[in-house]
Design an enzyme around this catalytic site. Structure first.
Site, PDB file in Angstrom:
ATOM      1  N   LYS A  45       0.837  -1.205   0.000  1.00 37.98           N
ATOM      2  CA  LYS A  45       0.000   0.000   0.000  1.00 37.98           C
ATOM      3  C   LYS A  45       0.870   1.253   0.000  1.00 37.98           C
ATOM      4  O   LYS A  45       0.599   2.219  -0.709  1.00 37.98           O
ATOM      5  CB  LYS A  45      -0.944  -0.014   1.221  1.00 37.98           C
ATOM      6  CG  LYS A  45      -2.082  -1.021   1.059  1.00 37.98           C
ATOM      7  CD  LYS A  45      -2.855  -1.248   2.353  1.00 37.98           C
ATOM      8  CE  LYS A  45      -3.888  -2.365   2.163  1.00 37.98           C
ATOM      9  NZ  LYS A  45      -4.532  -2.783   3.416  1.00 37.98           N
ATOM     10  N   GLN A  89      -4.741  -1.285   9.893  1.00 40.12           N
ATOM     11  CA  GLN A  89      -4.663  -2.629   9.304  1.00 40.12           C
ATOM     12  C   GLN A  89      -5.270  -3.660  10.258  1.00 40.12           C
ATOM     13  O   GLN A  89      -4.887  -3.742  11.421  1.00 40.12           O
ATOM     14  CB  GLN A  89      -3.192  -2.965   8.993  1.00 40.12           C
ATOM     15  CG  GLN A  89      -2.991  -4.277   8.263  1.00 40.12           C
ATOM     16  CD  GLN A  89      -3.482  -4.246   6.810  1.00 40.12           C
ATOM     17  OE1 GLN A  89      -3.348  -3.257   6.118  1.00 40.12           O
ATOM     18  NE2 GLN A  89      -4.063  -5.340   6.363  1.00 40.12           N
ATOM     19  N   ASP A 112     -11.005   2.971   4.482  1.00 40.58           N
ATOM     20  CA  ASP A 112     -11.324   1.542   4.369  1.00 40.58           C
ATOM     21  C   ASP A 112     -12.837   1.307   4.398  1.00 40.58           C
ATOM     22  O   ASP A 112     -13.290   0.176   4.203  1.00 40.58           O
ATOM     23  CB  ASP A 112     -10.663   0.771   5.530  1.00 40.58           C
ATOM     24  CG  ASP A 112      -9.668  -0.265   5.029  1.00 40.58           C
ATOM     25  OD1 ASP A 112      -9.548  -0.408   3.793  1.00 40.58           O
ATOM     26  OD2 ASP A 112      -9.025  -0.913   5.862  1.00 40.58           O
TER      27      ASP A 112
END
Ligand code: NAP
Length: 280
Positions: A45, A89, A112
């Site tokens: 990422k 994450q 997200d």
């Protein structure tokens, strides 16, 4: 379906938008602990983020970090004007309540798409941020002109980050959607009726050729690490009868990262008032 090629085009478009934006755009990622798979995802990422000119901050907390420490970091990032997008994450260590952390992220910065406000907006059909993987699935289906209105779409998997949002996006595009999971009685009978099949399970080969309708569009989201490399949920022989199949690797994976970048631009536009977040 070539996810690598489409993702490269999307990244090039994001780079143009970043250059034209008028101020730097920032993405902060937070990784707790040293899970090797999560470390690989974060690295990928970051590489993609830097390549398109987005400023990336790679924040790491030790595996021993407390929920309070993580919440304090999220609060700091929420308040930081140079940060447009925040990505924590997952999964987090068991000691930390994931919901507490997700709920603490500013919904405008939640690239997200996992904050309940964004998840709720997706249910309502007026989208804010949406998780990158299902966005990538839809972008691939659109790129290859797969007809969605009236199509029977079957999604295997019901996680909040992949299966559920993928099913909702397909529903909003007027597909007739069936969601399968570990308690589904006869998976093959469900999947064999699918014009569009999305497999998001994490069980290699759970989708076998006899389970797929001739000509169906099959999107393999699954990723499992094996001694011979990454493998998906769909047996490679499915390619012989499917109309379309995404490879693993090189299918949904690169699309997930590309869509994270588009969500970061979107976050910057929300924050500048160029776009209205539906909750605002
Ligand atoms: P997850 O939270 O573990 O969800 C897996 C889903 O599969 C669950 O809903 C589970 O059902 C269902 N399932 C498990 N065994 C099943 C079976 N035998 N038959 C039918 N359904 C079954 O995983 P996730 O986060 O959604 O990820 C799914 C896969 O996609 C993983 O391999 C992950 O690595 C991969 N992934 C790839 C990308 C990418 O960029 N390509 C991004 C994210 C995830 P229950 O709900 O009943 O337990």
């Amino acid at each position: 379906m070539d996810g690598k090629e489409l993702a490269a085009r999307i990244r090039a478009d994001v780079a143009r938008q970043v250059a034209a934006f008028g101020r730097p755009i920032g993405l902060a990622t937070v990784l707790v602990g040293d899970d090797p798979a999560s470390d690989v995802y974060i690295r990928l990422k970051h590489k993609a983020t830097l390549e398109v000119g987005i400023e990336a901050r790679d924040l790491r907390l030790p595996a021993t970090a407390s929920e309070q420490e993580l919440l304090a970091l999220v609060a700091e990032l929420n308040a930081d004007d140079a940060v447009d997008g925040i990505l924590v994450q997952l999964p987090l260590p068991d000691r930390i309540d994931e919901n507490h952390v997700i709920n603490a992220i500013d919904p405008l910065k939640d690239v997200d798409g996992i904050h309940p406000v964004n998840a709720g907006l997706l249910v309502a059909g007026t989208t804010g941020h949406v998780p990158g993987t299902p966005l990538g699935v839809l972008a691939l289906l659109d790129e290859y002109d797969v007809e969605l209105p009236g199509a029977h779409a079957v999604v295997i998997g019901r996680s909040d980050i992949v299966g559920k949002p993928a099913a909702l996006l397909l529903l909003h595009r007027h597909a007739t959607v069936t969601v399968c999971h570990s308690r589904t009685r006869d998976l093959a009978s469900e999947t064999s009726r699918a014009d569009v099949l999305v497999a998001a399970v994490g069980v290699p080969g759970i989708v076998q050729p006899g389970m797929v309708k001739e000509g169906a569009a099959v999107i393999d989201v699954g990723i499992t690490r094996t001694d011979t490399g990454l493998v998906g949920d769909v047996a490679p022989e499915v390619a012989e009868s499917a109309g379309f199949l995404t490879p693993v690797p090189g299918g949904v994976g690169p699309m997930t990262i590309a869509m994270l970048l588009t969500s970061t631009i979107r976050a910057a536009r929300y924050r500048e008032g160029e776009l209205a977040h539906p909750s605002a």
